[in-house]
Motif scaffolding. Structure first.
Motif, mmCIF file in Angstrom:
data_model
loop_
_atom_site.group_PDB
_atom_site.id
_atom_site.type_symbol
_atom_site.label_atom_id
_atom_site.label_comp_id
_atom_site.label_asym_id
_atom_site.label_seq_id
_atom_site.Cartn_x
_atom_site.Cartn_y
_atom_site.Cartn_z
ATOM 1 N N LYS A 169 -12.068 -13.421 77.301
ATOM 2 C CA LYS A 169 -12.950 -12.641 76.428
ATOM 3 C C LYS A 169 -13.654 -13.513 75.395
ATOM 4 C CE LYS A 169 -9.552 -11.204 72.917
ATOM 5 N NZ LYS A 169 -8.956 -10.036 72.238
ATOM 6 N N GLU A 170 -13.076 -14.653 75.034
ATOM 7 C CA GLU A 170 -13.731 -15.531 74.072
ATOM 8 C C GLU A 170 -14.993 -16.155 74.656
ATOM 9 O OE1 GLU A 170 -10.876 -18.366 72.796
ATOM 10 O OE2 GLU A 170 -9.584 -16.901 71.806
ATOM 11 N N ASP A 171 -14.966 -16.439 75.935
ATOM 12 C CA ASP A 171 -16.129 -17.030 76.602
ATOM 13 C C ASP A 171 -17.127 -15.980 77.072
ATOM 14 O OD1 ASP A 171 -15.066 -19.633 76.330
ATOM 15 O OD2 ASP A 171 -13.816 -19.324 78.108
ATOM 16 N N TYR A 172 -16.624 -14.772 77.368
ATOM 17 C CA TYR A 172 -17.488 -13.709 77.897
ATOM 18 C C TYR A 172 -17.227 -12.412 77.124
ATOM 19 C CZ TYR A 172 -18.080 -17.019 81.715
ATOM 20 O OH TYR A 172 -18.369 -18.134 82.464
ATOM 21 N N PRO A 173 -17.559 -12.406 75.822
ATOM 22 C CA PRO A 173 -17.262 -11.217 74.999
ATOM 23 C C PRO A 173 -18.003 -9.966 75.447
ATOM 24 C CG PRO A 173 -18.688 -12.763 73.804
ATOM 25 C CD PRO A 173 -18.215 -13.467 75.037
ATOM 26 N N GLU A 174 -19.233 -10.113 75.969
ATOM 27 C CA GLU A 174 -19.984 -8.933 76.396
ATOM 28 C C GLU A 174 -19.325 -8.272 77.598
ATOM 29 O OE1 GLU A 174 -23.978 -10.160 77.115
ATOM 30 O OE2 GLU A 174 -24.532 -10.116 74.992
ATOM 31 N N ILE A 175 -18.873 -9.071 78.551
ATOM 32 C CA ILE A 175 -18.203 -8.534 79.734
ATOM 33 C C ILE A 175 -16.908 -7.839 79.330
ATOM 34 C CG2 ILE A 175 -16.987 -9.194 81.850
ATOM 35 C CD1 ILE A 175 -19.142 -11.288 82.326
ATOM 36 N N TYR A 176 -16.154 -8.465 78.427
ATOM 37 C CA TYR A 176 -14.899 -7.870 77.953
ATOM 38 C C TYR A 176 -15.180 -6.533 77.266
ATOM 39 C CZ TYR A 176 -10.414 -7.452 75.532
ATOM 40 O OH TYR A 176 -9.197 -7.006 75.073
ATOM 41 N N PHE A 177 -16.218 -6.487 76.415
ATOM 42 C CA PHE A 177 -16.550 -5.260 75.687
ATOM 43 C C PHE A 177 -16.941 -4.142 76.648
ATOM 44 C CE2 PHE A 177 -19.795 -2.532 73.729
ATOM 45 C CZ PHE A 177 -19.057 -2.002 72.673
ATOM 46 N N ILE A 178 -17.727 -4.458 77.666
ATOM 47 C CA ILE A 178 -18.158 -3.429 78.619
ATOM 48 C C ILE A 178 -16.956 -2.821 79.341
ATOM 49 C CG2 ILE A 178 -19.412 -3.022 80.779
ATOM 50 C CD1 ILE A 178 -21.448 -5.123 79.831
ATOM 51 N N ILE A 179 -16.036 -3.679 79.771
ATOM 52 C CA ILE A 179 -14.865 -3.177 80.503
ATOM 53 C C ILE A 179 -13.981 -2.330 79.601
ATOM 54 C CG2 ILE A 179 -12.791 -3.831 81.778
ATOM 55 C CD1 ILE A 179 -14.293 -6.357 82.660
ATOM 56 N N ARG A 180 -13.740 -2.788 78.370
ATOM 57 C CA ARG A 180 -12.914 -2.007 77.452
ATOM 58 C C ARG A 180 -13.570 -0.664 77.140
ATOM 59 N NH1 ARG A 180 -8.456 -3.962 74.724
ATOM 60 N NH2 ARG A 180 -8.303 -1.732 74.281
ATOM 61 N N THR A 181 -14.892 -0.657 76.997
ATOM 62 C CA THR A 181 -15.597 0.595 76.737
ATOM 63 C C THR A 181 -15.483 1.532 77.934
ATOM 64 O OG1 THR A 181 -17.169 -0.574 75.313
ATOM 65 C CG2 THR A 181 -17.798 1.618 76.069
ATOM 66 N N ALA A 182 -15.622 0.999 79.133
ATOM 67 C CA ALA A 182 -15.484 1.821 80.341
ATOM 68 C C ALA A 182 -14.074 2.392 80.448
ATOM 69 C CB ALA A 182 -15.822 0.984 81.572
ATOM 70 N N MET A 183 -13.071 1.578 80.136
ATOM 71 C CA MET A 183 -11.688 2.063 80.175
ATOM 72 C C MET A 183 -11.468 3.181 79.164
ATOM 73 S SD MET A 183 -9.434 -1.413 80.733
ATOM 74 C CE MET A 183 -9.346 -2.191 82.359
ATOM 75 N N ASP A 184 -12.064 3.046 77.979
ATOM 76 C CA ASP A 184 -11.969 4.096 76.958
ATOM 77 C C ASP A 184 -12.611 5.385 77.448
ATOM 78 O OD1 ASP A 184 -11.509 4.932 74.040
ATOM 79 O OD2 ASP A 184 -13.678 5.245 74.269
#
Length: 320
Positions: free
Chosen positions: A131-146
């Motif tokens: 997530k440190e290298d790809y914060p946007e990808i991490y954010f999208i996945i966490r948002t989808a999981m939510d």
């Protein structure tokens, strides 16, 4: 001499809803054991995972790769793998199981500029990002999981939009890793103009025909056809044809015992050396090596499960 022990591979089939092929698995049940199971498994859909805590190892075809908290994993259907935590730890995960080709149907059709990359990614995808290298990808996945967990109004539409954005970003990463250029420009508005050529290649890839014939089918001059085709498909007509042939040959390599020479001829290559060269460029290995790797999966003892809705606990793993 005793026969070598046969590899056991589990097949896990997740029944995803037809109209919304996405499944979330999350919660305290998903602590992963620190005991290596000794079995690989694969499933019928793409797995997207987020590691919330601790660290460990993911093995792809018995090659180990470390993971840690904050890592994001993408594992295609039919890719044998296993996951276990480091000794004394119990990493916590959340997973999304998804069929992107069904959820995003029509977005990456044959006339899409990046259909080839998308299809290749769904079949040959194994990636670990942090997530440190790809914060946007991490954010999208966490948002989808939510969204999937809380199921607020229009959550399915929200998840579909998030997945469209996610796969566009991940395709860029995948393409960079595969050495393919993926431009940021939008799909060509006139993509339908080359549909006759795409349909012809799909039906006649095994035949030898001049590229000029494809231009005639699209009612374009040869020069204009080649330029438009490259704008839309991000590759030349000949490269697209050869890629189609290679992907078709993979089916024959895996499902028949015919010689590599025979297969190369069946899919339209005039020499086995040309076939080997194009196969290596596209698949990253030689046909014989790829067949051997797939044979290992196909000849293994397959234990079939209809999904696993709960991770093995540390106690359960140690008792086996």
């Amino acid at each position: 001499m005793a026969k070598p022990k046969k590899t056991v591979i589990e097949y896990r089939n997740y029944e995803l809803p037809l109209n919304f092929p996405v499944l979330l698995l999350t919660g305290d049940r998903w602590h992963i054991s620190d005991v290596k199971s000794g079995k690989l498994h694969f499933h019928n859909c793409l797995e997207i995972g987020i590691c919330h805590s601790d660290s460990g190892i993911i093995e792809f075809d018995n090659t180990p790769y470390p993971f840690k908290a904050g890592d994001i994993t993408f594992i295609s259907r039919n890719v044998p793998h296993t996951t276990y935590s480091n000794k004394g730890e119990a990493s916590l995960w959340s997973y999304i199981f998804i069929q992107p080709d069904e959820l995003l149907k029509g977005v990456y059709s044959d006339s899409s500029p990046y259909a080839e990359v998308f299809a290749d990614m769904l079949q040959n995808f194994q990636l670990i990002l942090n997530k440190e290298d790809y914060p946007e990808i991490y954010f999208i996945i966490r948002t989808a999981m939510d969204e999937l967990q809380n199921k607020r109004i229009n959550y399915q539409l929200s998840v579909k939009g998030l997945m469209l954005s996610l796969f566009m970003k991940v395709m860029r990463v995948y393409s960079e890793n595969k050495g393919k250029k993926l431009d940021d420009k939008d799909a060509h508005e006139n993509a339908i103009v080359i549909s006759p050529a795409l349909d012809y290649i799909k039906e006649n890839y095994m035949m030898n025909f001049p590229m000029e014939e494809l231009a005639d089918l699209c009612h374009l001059s040869q020069t204009h056809f080649r330029r438009v085709f490259h704008e839309i498909m991000n590759t030349s007509p000949l490269n697209y044809l050869n890629t189609t042939r290679i992907l078709q040959s993979c089916i024959l390599l895996r499902t028949t015992e015919e010689s590599i020479l025979s297969i190369s001829e069946q899919v339209g290559f005039r020499s086995v050396s040309s076939y080997n060269r194009h196969f290596s460029e596209i698949m990253g290995t030689q046909p014989s090596e790829w067949r051997h790797k797939m044979a290992r999966v196909d000849s293994a003892s397959i234990l079939e499960y209809t999904g696993w809705m709960q991770a093995q606990t540390l106690t359960e793993s140690r008792d086996k």
